[in-house]
Design an enzyme around this catalytic site. Structure first.
Site, short mmCIF file in Angstrom:
data_model
loop_
_atom_site.label_atom_id
_atom_site.label_comp_id
_atom_site.label_asym_id
_atom_site.label_seq_id
_atom_site.Cartn_x
_atom_site.Cartn_y
_atom_site.Cartn_z
N HIS A 18 0.83 -1.22 0.00
CA HIS A 18 0.00 0.00 0.00
C HIS A 18 0.86 1.26 0.00
O HIS A 18 0.53 2.25 0.65
CB HIS A 18 -0.94 0.03 1.21
CG HIS A 18 -1.96 -1.06 1.22
ND1 HIS A 18 -3.23 -0.92 0.71
CD2 HIS A 18 -1.89 -2.34 1.65
CE1 HIS A 18 -3.90 -2.05 0.84
NE2 HIS A 18 -3.12 -2.94 1.41
N ASN A 26 -10.28 -2.80 2.67
CA ASN A 26 -9.98 -2.83 1.23
C ASN A 26 -11.27 -2.61 0.46
O ASN A 26 -12.36 -2.63 1.04
CB ASN A 26 -9.41 -4.21 0.84
CG ASN A 26 -7.91 -4.33 1.11
OD1 ASN A 26 -7.22 -3.34 1.31
ND2 ASN A 26 -7.43 -5.55 1.11
N PHE A 66 1.35 -14.06 4.48
CA PHE A 66 1.34 -12.72 3.88
C PHE A 66 2.67 -12.35 3.20
O PHE A 66 2.67 -11.89 2.06
CB PHE A 66 0.95 -11.67 4.94
CG PHE A 66 0.62 -10.33 4.37
CD1 PHE A 66 -0.47 -10.16 3.54
CD2 PHE A 66 1.40 -9.22 4.66
CE1 PHE A 66 -0.79 -8.90 3.00
CE2 PHE A 66 1.10 -7.96 4.13
CZ PHE A 66 0.00 -7.81 3.30
N ARG A 125 -2.38 -9.37 11.63
CA ARG A 125 -2.32 -7.95 11.28
C ARG A 125 -2.07 -7.10 12.53
O ARG A 125 -1.38 -6.10 12.49
CB ARG A 125 -3.63 -7.50 10.60
CG ARG A 125 -3.83 -8.13 9.25
CD ARG A 125 -5.16 -7.67 8.64
NE ARG A 125 -5.07 -6.32 8.13
CZ ARG A 125 -6.12 -5.55 7.85
NH1 ARG A 125 -7.35 -5.99 8.05
NH2 ARG A 125 -5.97 -4.33 7.37
N TYR A 160 1.03 -4.16 11.91
CA TYR A 160 0.89 -2.72 11.64
C TYR A 160 1.72 -1.87 12.59
O TYR A 160 2.41 -0.94 12.19
CB TYR A 160 -0.60 -2.32 11.64
CG TYR A 160 -1.32 -2.85 10.42
CD1 TYR A 160 -1.56 -4.21 10.28
CD2 TYR A 160 -1.73 -2.03 9.40
CE1 TYR A 160 -2.20 -4.73 9.16
CE2 TYR A 160 -2.37 -2.54 8.27
CZ TYR A 160 -2.59 -3.89 8.16
OH TYR A 160 -3.21 -4.40 7.05
FE1 HDE Z 1 -2.49 -4.84 5.40
N1 HDE Z 1 -0.66 -4.10 5.86
N2 HDE Z 1 -1.87 -6.68 5.95
N3 HDE Z 1 -4.27 -5.69 4.82
N4 HDE Z 1 -3.13 -3.07 4.83
C1 HDE Z 1 -0.30 -2.81 5.71
O1 HDE Z 1 0.85 -1.53 7.31
C2 HDE Z 1 -0.76 -6.94 6.66
C3 HDE Z 1 -4.63 -6.98 4.91
C4 HDE Z 1 -4.39 -2.74 4.45
O2 HDE Z 1 -3.09 3.46 4.04
C5 HDE Z 1 1.04 -2.52 6.31
O3 HDE Z 1 1.15 0.70 7.57
C6 HDE Z 1 -0.71 -8.32 7.00
C7 HDE Z 1 -6.04 -7.13 4.75
C8 HDE Z 1 -4.44 -1.34 4.09
O4 HDE Z 1 -1.47 3.29 5.48
C9 HDE Z 1 1.44 -3.86 6.93
C10 HDE Z 1 -1.82 -8.90 6.43
C11 HDE Z 1 -6.51 -5.88 4.54
C12 HDE Z 1 -3.16 -0.86 4.30
C13 HDE Z 1 0.27 -4.74 6.58
C14 HDE Z 1 -2.55 -7.86 5.79
C15 HDE Z 1 -5.40 -4.98 4.57
C16 HDE Z 1 -2.37 -1.96 4.77
C17 HDE Z 1 2.03 -1.90 5.38
C18 HDE Z 1 -2.20 -10.35 6.44
C19 HDE Z 1 -7.96 -5.46 4.28
C20 HDE Z 1 -2.67 0.55 4.04
C21 HDE Z 1 2.11 -0.44 5.76
C22 HDE Z 1 -2.66 -10.80 7.65
C23 HDE Z 1 -8.87 -5.74 5.33
C24 HDE Z 1 -2.88 1.43 5.22
C25 HDE Z 1 1.33 -0.31 6.95
C26 HDE Z 1 -2.44 2.84 4.89
C27 HDE Z 1 -1.03 -1.84 5.13
C28 HDE Z 1 0.20 -6.01 6.98
C29 HDE Z 1 -3.75 -8.08 5.08
C30 HDE Z 1 -5.55 -3.57 4.36
C31 HDE Z 1 2.76 -4.43 6.50
C32 HDE Z 1 0.38 -9.00 7.79
C33 HDE Z 1 -6.84 -8.44 4.83
C34 HDE Z 1 -5.64 -0.57 3.58
O5 HDE Z 1 1.56 -3.78 8.32
#
Ligand code: HDE
Length: 706
Positions: free
Chosen positions: A87, A160, A173, A370, A374
């Site tokens: 992202h 999302n 992930f 998650r 984060y």
């Molecule tokens: Fe994320 N995801 N994600 N994700 N995600 C990040 O955090 C992660 C997942 C989502 O505008 C990271 O600040 C793991 C689902 C958004 O700043 C990180 C898993 C959904 C954004 C991270 C998921 C999301 C992130 C990277 C699997 C929808 C952007 C930068 C379990 C429900 C937020 C950050 C923004 C960002 C990890 C799966 C949505 C690496 C480990 C499911 C919208 O922490």
């Protein structure tokens, strides 16, 4: 003297409009432009010369003692922070959430207690796979992250625009993201999943098939952030004041309806305007046309969860709206652009672990992972545990705790007490916990052996993928087949293409056949081994974009190609009809200075013809004079303007004089119900009413033969 100019709805900014706030305060001095602040170093030392470094002699080396030069370069060298690992490319805006009703019977979360209460919010939309500088129209999932600054602390709903995810367990992930991003040896392709590594991983992960159907649908090429749905994905809990828990799935529904572009258009938008989505959001907010979504809840209890066909903790599954209706409980309005992109959009830190009293987690293994990721990633990205003090991340209520120090500690409480319990008494002793109002985790009962397992209840990977496909209109089904064919055509390893088709056979025979034919696979593979046979679930009409059209052209944009000598009444009539619908328009002219209309009026151009191909508009109009048509039919960019609008099944308005251009663009012989001739200003209204259908889909089979 009358102002003899006609401008589009987009007013151009002048230098005088731009607020100069950099360096506000301090001493000022007179320069040609007026009274401005004195330029200083970071230490506040007034600068006399910012154009030349300090040199020894007239052509000699730069002196090490030039502290101003060194400070300036030093700071510049450190301007960048790590981009988000996923992202990375995003765009944010401020707004508010307004509750329609009190939900106090379901949750004690403060923002849901009082009808009409507004809670400030910040939203960041993003693409997942691309780097920070990639293009907006990549075929990709969009992030829809919302930070609510509630009176009981910040709640981040990090969602999302697709309600399911590729994997069931967070431990996968890093693999998913490695496979999706550029391949490590060559560093490309970026911002696209059309490559071997991604489809290799997906085809080896049956749990990803449902989400791949969504990813290959038009949902991943949205027309605008404003026309996308959003989803919290996981099942969460709401907890009321009595401690009663209700399961919940969160939905965002765009007030203007959903809309996507077509794939060939997406490819071209990326070239014409890589910032297409961010520009769209910025422009609409600046124009006062505030994007709005409604928050919907799917609420259910343990009993429903037990009876539902799938595990509600499995993030690769939805609960169809037709089975569990959505209760609309409030609206989100984005009404303010950021003042500083870095300070707000880049430094905002969303953490799924940020929840407030009245909201709680479930055991969804994706959500649990998650919650670690984060916070961890923000430390790396923002460089200090004090990122919570950055204004964009700070709660809009006082914070009181005994955490202290660390890099960039900006808020440092006075006094002696930095631990508790302490015996300093009263206010001097600092804050204490409040069992009555403080956050309490829902006391769910948990026990069992420690196991590295995937629950049996997560094993059906195809039934909902089939349901999604069946819920699409024929046009959308064709787009899904085309998208699989496109992506897999970029995969060089034939065995991977075939393996993907083997999964599609478990989803829908017709889809698999279309893709196999599109790829010219030599033989149809055997269906992939399935842990569970595919169930034929009833379609869920809510899952289709085209099946749920908005019935308005509000918020959309018309590109009007003009030439000198154009009939001024036609232009005015069209402008009025577009404005009355709440839509936007831009004048596209051979030269950006504009055109002189029939009566001598100067119509200012918003774009020069080669800077605004028709892909950046929802519908187009071609209004020319005889001479203008002669000129533009020899201009390749004008011909493309029409040819592309036709190929992308857009509605096209034209006047009789424009026919030579339509002929040269090879569309005159195929004019269909998507064309409206503007004989007089009154026809403009008919055109805009027609545009409410957004696209003339009936044309599509005629313009796509392969
Ligand atoms: Fe994320 N995801 N994600 N994700 N995600 C990040 O955090 C992660 C997942 C989502 O505008 C990271 O600040 C793991 C689902 C958004 O700043 C990180 C898993 C959904 C954004 C991270 C998921 C999301 C992130 C990277 C699997 C929808 C952007 C930068 C379990 C429900 C937020 C950050 C923004 C960002 C990890 C799966 C949505 C690496 C480990 C499911 C919208 O922490």
């Amino acid at each position: 003297m009358p102002d003899n100019r006609l401008t589009s709805s987009r007013e151009s900014a002048t230098f005088a409009d731009q607020e100069v706030i950099r360096g506000e305060g301090g001493e000022t001095h007179q320069v040609a432009g007026g009274d401005v602040p004195v330029l200083t170093t970071q230490q506040g030392i007034p600068v006399s010369d910012d154009q030349n470094s300090l040199k020894v002699g007239y052509r000699g080396p730069t002196a090490l003692e030039d502290f101003h030069f060194r400070e300036k370069i030093f700071h510049f060298d450190h301007e960048r922070i790590p981009e988000r690992v996923v992202h990375a490319r995003g765009f944010g805006a401020h707004g508010f959430f307004e509750a329609y009703e009190s939900l106090s019977d379901i949750t004690r979360a403060d923002l849901f207690q009082r009808a009409g209460e507004k809670t400030p919010a910040f939203v960041r939309f993003s693409t997942v796979a691309g780097n920070k500088g990639s293009a907006d129209l990549a075929r990709d999932v969009r992030g829809f992250a919302v930070k609510f600054y509630t009176q009981e602390g910040n709640w981040d709903l990090v969602g999302n625009n697709i309600p399911v995810f590729f994997i069931q367990d967070a431990i996968k992930f890093p693999d998913l993201i490695h496979a999706a991003k550029q391949e490590p040896d060559r560093g490309f392709p970026q911002a696209q999943t059309a490559h071997d590594n991604f489809w290799d991983f997906i085809s080896l992960s049956p749990e990803a098939i449902h989400m791949s159907l969504w990813a290959m649908s038009d949902r991943t090429i949205p027309r605008s952030f404003r026309f996308m749905e959003g989803f919290g994905v996981h099942t969460f809990r709401l907890v009321n004041a009595e401690g009663k828990s209700t399961f919940v799935k969160f939905h965002w529904k765009p007030k203007l309806g959903m809309q996507s572009v077509v794939w060939n258009e997406a490819l071209k938008i990326n070239g014409a305007d890589p910032d297409f989505h961010r520009r769209d959001l910025w422009n609409s907010i600046q124009a006062g046309d505030f994007p709005e979504w409604e928050l919907g809840l799917q609420l259910f209890d343990e009993d429903f969860a037990e009876k539902f066909d799938f595990d509600v903790l499995d993030s690769t599954k939805i609960i169809p709206e037709e089975i569990l209706p959505i209760r609309v409980v409030g609206r989100l309005v984005l009404d303010r652009c950021v003042d500083n992109f870095f300070a707000e959009t880049e430094q905002v830190a969303f953490c799924t672990q940020n929840i407030v009293p009245g909201i709680d987690f479930t055991n969804d293994p994706l959500l649990q992972g998650r919650n670690f990721s984060y916070l961890d990633t923000q430390l790396k990205r923002l460089g200090s545990p004090n990122f919570t003090y950055l204004p964009i991340n700070a709660p809009k209520r006082p914070v009181n705790h005994f955490q202290q120090d660390g890099h960039m500690a900006m808020v440092n409480p006075k006094g002696r007490a930095n631990y508790e319990p302490n015996s300093w008494g009263g206010a001097a002793g600092g804050p204490r916990e409040a069992p009555d109002v403080g956050f309490k985790s829902y006391p769910a009962e948990e026990q069992g052996p420690k196991l590295r397992i995937r629950p049996e209840s997560f094993a059906d990977h195809y039934s909902q993928a089939r349901q999604f496909y069946k819920s699409q209109t024929p046009v959308e089904q064709t787009h899904i087949a085309d998208a699989f064919t496109f992506e897999l055509s970029k995969v060089k390893t034939v065995a991977i293409r075939a393996r993907m088709v083997s999964h599609l056979l478990n989803v829908d025979q017709g889809l698999a056949q279309k893709v196999a034919t599109g790829l010219r696979l030599e033989a149809m593979p055997k269906p992939a081994d399935a842990a569970r046979p595919t169930k034929d679930l009833p379609p869920s009409p809510a899952l289709s974009i085209l099946g749920n059209p908005p019935d308005t052209f509000k918020g959309r944009k018309v590109g009007i190609l003009l030439s000198d000598g154009v009939d001024i009444d036609l232009v005015k009539g069209l402008k009025d009809a577009i404005t009355a619908e709440g839509a936007m328009l831009e004048f596209v002219t051979p030269m950006v200075g504009g055109v002189k209309a029939s009566d001598g009026t100067l119509i200012e151009g918003d774009e020069k013809i080669n800077g605004a191909p028709s892909v950046v508009y929802d519908a187009v109009a071609v209004l020319l004079s005889d001479d203008g048509a002669k000129l533009l039919s020899k201009e390749a960019t004008a011909r493309d303007f029409v040819t592309d609008a036709f190929a992308h099944v857009k509605f096209i308005a034209y006047n009789a004089a424009a026919m030579p251009l339509l002929e040269k663009a090879c569309v005159a012989a195929d004019m269909d119900g998507g064309f409206t001739e503007l004989k007089s200003a009154a026809d403009a209204k008919t055109f805009i009413t027609t545009c409410r259908k957004l696209r003339f889909w009936e044309r599509e089979p005629k313009v796509k033969q392969v």
